[in-house]
Scaffold this motif. Structure first.
Motif, PDB file in Angstrom:
ATOM      1  N   SER A 174       0.836  -1.189   0.000  1.00  0.00           N
ATOM      2  CA  SER A 174       0.000   0.000   0.000  1.00  0.00           C
ATOM      3  C   SER A 174       0.876   1.246   0.000  1.00  0.00           C
ATOM      4  O   SER A 174       1.742   1.381   0.866  1.00  0.00           O
ATOM      5  CB  SER A 174      -0.924  -0.016   1.223  1.00  0.00           C
TER       6      SER A 174
ATOM      7  N   PRO B 144       0.745   5.695  -0.756  1.00  0.00           N
ATOM      8  CA  PRO B 144      -0.145   6.837  -1.008  1.00  0.00           C
ATOM      9  C   PRO B 144       0.053   7.389  -2.406  1.00  0.00           C
ATOM     10  O   PRO B 144       1.123   7.242  -3.026  1.00  0.00           O
ATOM     11  CB  PRO B 144       0.292   7.856   0.055  1.00  0.00           C
TER      12      PRO B 144
ATOM     13  N   PRO C  75      -3.894   6.095  -8.456  1.00  0.00           N
ATOM     14  CA  PRO C  75      -4.869   5.036  -8.120  1.00  0.00           C
ATOM     15  C   PRO C  75      -5.048   4.027  -9.253  1.00  0.00           C
ATOM     16  O   PRO C  75      -5.289   2.847  -9.001  1.00  0.00           O
ATOM     17  CB  PRO C  75      -6.154   5.824  -7.857  1.00  0.00           C
TER      18      PRO C  75
ATOM     19  N   SER D 186      -3.159   0.696  -9.230  1.00  0.00           N
ATOM     20  CA  SER D 186      -3.572  -0.386  -8.332  1.00  0.00           C
ATOM     21  C   SER D 186      -3.887  -1.629  -9.159  1.00  0.00           C
ATOM     22  O   SER D 186      -4.809  -1.625  -9.988  1.00  0.00           O
ATOM     23  CB  SER D 186      -4.794   0.020  -7.511  1.00  0.00           C
TER      24      SER D 186
ATOM     25  N   GLN E  94      -1.684  -1.450  -3.955  1.00  0.00           N
ATOM     26  CA  GLN E  94      -2.832  -0.577  -3.704  1.00  0.00           C
ATOM     27  C   GLN E  94      -2.319   0.842  -3.542  1.00  0.00           C
ATOM     28  O   GLN E  94      -1.468   1.105  -2.695  1.00  0.00           O
ATOM     29  CB  GLN E  94      -3.565  -0.998  -2.424  1.00  0.00           C
TER      30      GLN E  94
ATOM     31  N   THR F 289      -3.357   4.454  -2.477  1.00  0.00           N
ATOM     32  CA  THR F 289      -4.444   5.067  -1.703  1.00  0.00           C
ATOM     33  C   THR F 289      -4.489   6.578  -1.913  1.00  0.00           C
ATOM     34  O   THR F 289      -3.462   7.230  -2.138  1.00  0.00           O
ATOM     35  CB  THR F 289      -4.256   4.766  -0.207  1.00  0.00           C
TER      36      THR F 289
END
Lengths: 112, 112
Positions: free
Chosen positions: B12, B14, B81, B84, B109, B111
């Motif tokens: 994950s 950002p 995004p 992802s 992912q 975020t």
């Protein structure tokens, strides 16, 4: 240019039946490879054909067979289907045996 | 030991950050290395290929290869995004007629 095309996109078969999956490579590409991808795993190599000759075979039973036609399209045949054959079947097209491989959209096979 | 190993994730990061994906392989004579991106329910899409030690950049993507340490990595700068997806590392062992060996993939992912 058209990419790699596979047919059908989805298929449901019963245990014990036979299935034929088809693939047309990118124009000018002479190599076609087949892969099986089950959920959560990377694709597993089944066969590679180059210039209509089998150039590689993965660790799959003899129920799996394939061929390549003079126009470089290919068929993957699976006999005596098992529930475990349910997977996404991918065809990859490549100009040669050691170059980048481009995948078709895949055939989702469900065996019930 | 698996032939191609990847951390399954999820990784994950950002939005706007750098995503770093790693892959190790066991066959020292491997010659060709590829990164594929696979969205859920779709087929793998080739995003990078690398054949010699060092870095190879293409837009926001950089592939890094270190044959002595038997690892290949993918950096995604300014992650979005839309990045992802599951990233598959694939290796083409020399002499195996373009058979690609895949890792199980790393799920990324990004975020908001």
């Amino acid at each position: 240019d058209a990419g790699v095309t596979q047919s059908p996109t989805h298929l449901i078969k019963t245990r014990g039946q036979h299935v034929t999956l088809r693939c047309s490579p990118i124009s000018g590409h002479k190599s076609v490879s087949w892969y099986q991808q089950v959920l959560g795993q990377g694709p597993q190599f089944i066969f590679q054909y180059y210039e209509k000759e089998e150039r590689g075979r993965g660790n799959f039973p003899d129920r799996f067979s394939a061929r390549q036609f003079p126009n470089y399209s290919s068929e993957l045949n699976v006999n005596a289907l098992l529930l475990g054959d349910s997977a996404l079947y991918l065809c990859a097209s490549s100009p040669g045996t050691d170059r980048e491989a481009f995948f078709g959209q895949g055939t989702r096979l469900t065996v019930v | 030991q698996k032939e191609v190993e990847q951390n399954s994730g999820p990784l994950s990061v950002p939005e706007g950050a750098i995503a770093s994906l790693n892959c190790t392989y066991s066959d020292r004579v491997s010659q060709s290395f590829f990164w594929y991106r696979q969205y859920s329910g779709k087929s793998p899409e080739l995003i990078m290929s690398i054949y010699s030690n060092g870095d190879k950049e293409d837009g926001r993507f950089t592939a890094q290869l270190n044959k002595a340490s038997q690892y290949v990595s993918l950096l995604i700068r300014d992650s979005q995004p839309s990045d992802s997806a599951t990233y598959l590392c694939a290796v083409n062992p020399r002499g195996t007629a373009s058979k690609l060996t895949f890792g199980t993939g790393t799920r990324l992912q990004v975020t908001l």
